[in-house]
Design a protein around this motif. Structure first.
Motif, short mmCIF file in Angstrom:
data_model
loop_
_atom_site.label_atom_id
_atom_site.label_comp_id
_atom_site.label_asym_id
_atom_site.label_seq_id
_atom_site.Cartn_x
_atom_site.Cartn_y
_atom_site.Cartn_z
N PRO A 285 0.84 -1.24 -0.74
CA PRO A 285 -0.19 0.28 -0.20
C PRO A 285 0.99 1.24 -0.20
N GLU A 286 0.33 2.52 -0.51
CA GLU A 286 0.78 3.87 -0.34
C GLU A 286 0.33 4.38 0.38
N GLY A 287 -0.05 4.08 1.64
CA GLY A 287 -0.87 4.87 2.63
C GLY A 287 -1.54 4.14 3.71
N GLU A 288 -2.15 4.43 4.38
CA GLU A 288 -3.23 3.67 5.69
C GLU A 288 -4.44 5.02 5.80
N VAL A 289 -5.00 4.18 6.46
CA VAL A 289 -6.75 5.36 7.04
C VAL A 289 -7.07 4.09 8.05
N ASN A 290 -7.55 4.83 9.06
CA ASN A 290 -8.69 4.02 10.71
C ASN A 290 -9.72 3.98 9.70
N ILE A 291 -10.44 3.04 10.03
CA ILE A 291 -11.89 3.17 10.06
C ILE A 291 -12.70 2.41 10.75
N ALA A 292 -13.39 3.72 11.61
CA ALA A 292 -14.42 3.06 13.02
C ALA A 292 -15.60 2.29 12.30
N VAL A 293 -15.63 0.93 12.86
CA VAL A 293 -17.26 0.56 13.05
C VAL A 293 -17.45 0.44 13.71
N VAL A 294 -19.13 1.28 13.97
CA VAL A 294 -19.33 1.38 15.52
C VAL A 294 -20.81 0.65 15.08
N GLY A 295 -20.11 -0.72 16.17
CA GLY A 295 -21.90 -1.60 16.01
C GLY A 295 -21.60 -2.31 16.92
N LYS A 296 -22.66 -3.92 17.12
CA LYS A 296 -22.82 -4.79 18.06
C LYS A 296 -22.47 -5.82 17.98
N TYR A 297 -21.52 -6.23 16.99
CA TYR A 297 -21.83 -8.16 16.74
C TYR A 297 -20.09 -7.58 17.08
N ILE A 298 -19.00 -7.26 17.22
CA ILE A 298 -17.86 -7.30 16.77
C ILE A 298 -16.88 -8.36 17.95
N GLU A 299 -17.54 -9.24 18.53
CA GLU A 299 -17.06 -10.11 19.29
C GLU A 299 -16.40 -11.37 17.86
N LEU A 300 -17.51 -11.25 17.33
CA LEU A 300 -17.87 -12.12 16.21
C LEU A 300 -17.29 -11.47 14.86
N GLN A 301 -16.44 -11.02 14.19
CA GLN A 301 -16.27 -10.61 13.40
C GLN A 301 -16.69 -11.02 11.96
N ASP A 302 -16.98 -12.01 11.53
CA ASP A 302 -17.32 -13.26 11.06
C ASP A 302 -18.85 -12.64 10.38
N ALA A 303 -19.68 -12.25 11.57
CA ALA A 303 -21.03 -11.41 12.04
C ALA A 303 -20.89 -10.38 10.55
N TYR A 304 -19.53 -9.72 10.26
CA TYR A 304 -19.30 -8.78 8.94
C TYR A 304 -18.26 -8.84 7.71
N LYS A 305 -18.86 -10.93 7.68
CA LYS A 305 -17.60 -10.26 7.31
C LYS A 305 -17.57 -9.58 5.57
N SER A 306 -19.00 -9.43 5.20
CA SER A 306 -18.60 -8.84 3.81
C SER A 306 -17.93 -7.46 4.25
N LEU A 307 -18.61 -6.92 4.92
CA LEU A 307 -18.19 -5.37 5.34
C LEU A 307 -17.19 -5.13 5.16
N THR A 308 -16.27 -6.31 5.94
CA THR A 308 -14.66 -6.02 5.82
C THR A 308 -14.06 -6.31 4.66
N GLU A 309 -14.51 -7.42 3.37
CA GLU A 309 -13.71 -7.90 2.87
C GLU A 309 -13.92 -6.27 1.40
N ALA A 310 -15.21 -6.41 1.75
CA ALA A 310 -15.79 -4.21 0.80
C ALA A 310 -15.10 -3.32 1.58
N LEU A 311 -14.29 -3.25 3.01
CA LEU A 311 -13.34 -2.16 3.10
C LEU A 311 -12.00 -2.76 2.61
N ILE A 312 -11.63 -3.55 2.21
CA ILE A 312 -10.77 -4.02 1.77
C ILE A 312 -10.20 -3.69 0.68
#
Length: 543
Positions: A285-312
């Protein structure tokens, strides 16, 4: 006739059968073949739609409105082939189908049994609704040895016999590394294959997950004890990014062994330049950004699997590394809690979908912080609804605004959907409807306002996006919100369902009722995520 590849797993769960199938399918695609992927899930739920995200992770939604396993997200992200209702089935749905037939008298009074009635239903599902696919990859959920998976294994055993040379079995196993002995152990794999063979399935290829390279002698031993050619024992080492898996598998000869098992010796050389470019962008990468995801299922990140990948994917498009800070929304719910201490270093804030009252007020505080501090904000589904409520409370003079999902507010600016149009059909629901399969599900059209931010981002005036929600922003509050600074920039074609809101006087503030993450792919990042990360990059240069 389509060739079938059946993928089973052994030793332990969570080895990555879905990812393995998706990566293999992408390699076959790269050689010019047409593929389709399917998932057989042994659990008794009819679908994962009513399952707690902590139990099962994300519920992935298809264009035609199926609530499916998250592995179908892997399938789409790696191949670009849209999944369908007919690509995921569970024990619950199989039994539901068979019992309905029995109640109608379709079996003419015969005794209904697991074999042949249940297994026939599974086989019918696995082979139905195909077009001109060259390969159909069928993943069997769970682990060999699970009692609930036995009917599915018996069904694919029968299919393997019926299809003859047009069927190949791949078994994914684990080779644990014993640090004290400094040795990889093959015995769990031997026992797993023994269990599979006792059912009548002889794997053609073993895909062995390992943290360490597998010595040739160990491969030879595995092949000997498992009755598999040595060259068909493929090591699957951990990689730096999941998008490196196709390259790693090809390097190990996985796709070549699959083709060889089918007797295909003249397949074109795969074009892997697409994956090489993606991996290069992720690793350099040529830089980095910090994204805060404010959710309610964060203990299991597979709950937001597509979201994580879309951010990537948004990071891939901008050639930056995306650092995701998972924030539990409940932490903002104390009266004296300030989001600034947690969100102060965020270059952008995202509030994803969710259900239920827990954490909702914390999400509203996060929206307010992003709006007031001019930090890029992306609200998805529930995140859009919380953005509208925040606007009503703090900009439009309605301090008691809320959603009927949590009770009676004055006013309820978000309410239960009772009627909507799907194609030429009117869908009707009530508060007493079953929870499963009763939401507004699947792909629906949306008209964008000319000159709006989203119109600029998409570059078109009409879009189709996937939905999964039961509550909707009330169009009656459109005028009062627009006077307060919000803009309803996306509406259903009938003009009665708000799909997108934005704030023009803000660096980047967009809320959408649909789930754009479900359509994002590493080689085709979703426009909203690409633009969101671009806004985060700009914000990073200001702080």
């Amino acid at each position: 006739m389509a060739r079938f590849i059946f993928i089973t797993g052994g030793v332990v769960s969570s080895l990555g059968k879905g990812l393995a199938g998706a990566a293999l399918a992408s390699l076959l695609q790269a050689r010019g073949f047409k593929v389709r992927l399917r998932k057989l899930d042994p659990y008794i739920n009819v679908d994962p739609g009513t399952m707690n995200p902590y139990e099962h992770g994300e519920c992935y939604v298809t264009d035609d409105g199926a609530e499916t396993d998250l592995d179908l997200g892997h399938y789409e992200r790696f191949t670009g082939v849209p999944s369908k209702q007919t690509d995921n089935v569970t024990t619950g749905r199989i039994y539901q189908t068979v019992i309905r037939k029995e109640r109608r008298g379709d079996y003419l009074g015969g005794t209904v049994q697991v074999i042949p009635h249940i297994t026939n239903a599974i086989k019918e599902f696995a082979t139905a609704n195909l077009e001109d696919e060259d390969f159909v990859l069928v993943e069997i959920g769970g682990t060999v040895g699970d009692i609930e998976g036995l009917p599915f294994l018996e069904a694919i055993r029968q299919l393997g016999y019926e299809l003859g040379n047009n069927a190949v079995f791949i078994h994914l196993t684990l080779l644990p590394y014993i640090a004290a002995a400094k040795e990889l152990k093959t015995k769990p794999t031997q026992h797993s294959v023994k269990e599979l063979r006792s059912i009548g399935i002889q794997p053609d290829i073993l895909l062995c997950r390992s943290e360490q390279p597998i010595p040739q002698g160990q491969r030879r031993k595995i092949g000997l004890f498992c009755n598999v050619p040595e060259e068909a024992v493929i090591q699957a080492l951990d990689v730096r990014t999941i998008y490196e898996v196709p390259l790693s598998y090809h390097k190990e000869g996985f796709d070549e062994q699959v083709l060889k098992a089918f007797g295909i010796m003249d397949a074109p050389t795969p074009d892997l330049s697409k994956w090489e470019n993606i991996v290069d962008r992720v690793l350099h990468p040529e830089g980095e950004v910090n994204i805060a995801v404010v959710g309610k299922y964060i203990e299991l990140q597979d709950a937001y699997k597509s979201l994580t990948e879309a951010l990537i994917h948004g990071g891939i498009a901008n050639r930056v590394q995306v650092n995701i800070n998972w924030v539990e929304s409940e932490r903002f719910e104390d009266a004296d809690a300030s989001p600034a201490a947690v969100l102060g270093d965020a270059h952008a804030i995202l509030v994803p979908g969710g259900f239920g009252e827990r954490g909702a007020e914390g999400k509203i505080k996060a929206v307010q912080y992003a709006r007031e501090q001019k930090i890029p904000y992306f609200g998805i589904c529930f995140g859009m609804q919380m953005a509208v409520i925040e606007g009503c409370r703090n900009l439009a003079g309605m301090p008691n605004a809320g959603t009927s999902e949590f009770g009676h507010y004055d006013p309820n600016v978000v309410g239960l959907m009772t009627e909507w149009t799907r194609g030429n059909k009117t869908e009707v629901r009530t508060k007493d409807s079953d929870l499963g399969g009763t939401m507004r599900l699947g792909s629906y059209p949306c008209d964008l306002t000319p000159g709006s931010k989203v119109n600029e981002i998409y570059g078109v005036s009409h879009i189709d996006e996937r939905h999964r929600h039961r509550f909707e922003v009330n169009i009656a509050y459109k005028d009062v919100l627009e006077k307060a600074g919000y803009k309803f920039s996306g509406l259903s074609p009938q003009g009665d369902l708000p799909e997108i809101v934005e704030i023009a006087d803000h660096p980047w503030f967009i809320g959408v009722q649909f789930h754009p993450e479900l359509k994002s792919k590493p080689f085709a990042p979703h426009p909203l995520f690409e633009s969101f990360i671009t806004a985060a990059v700009k914000q990073s240069r200001l702080v």
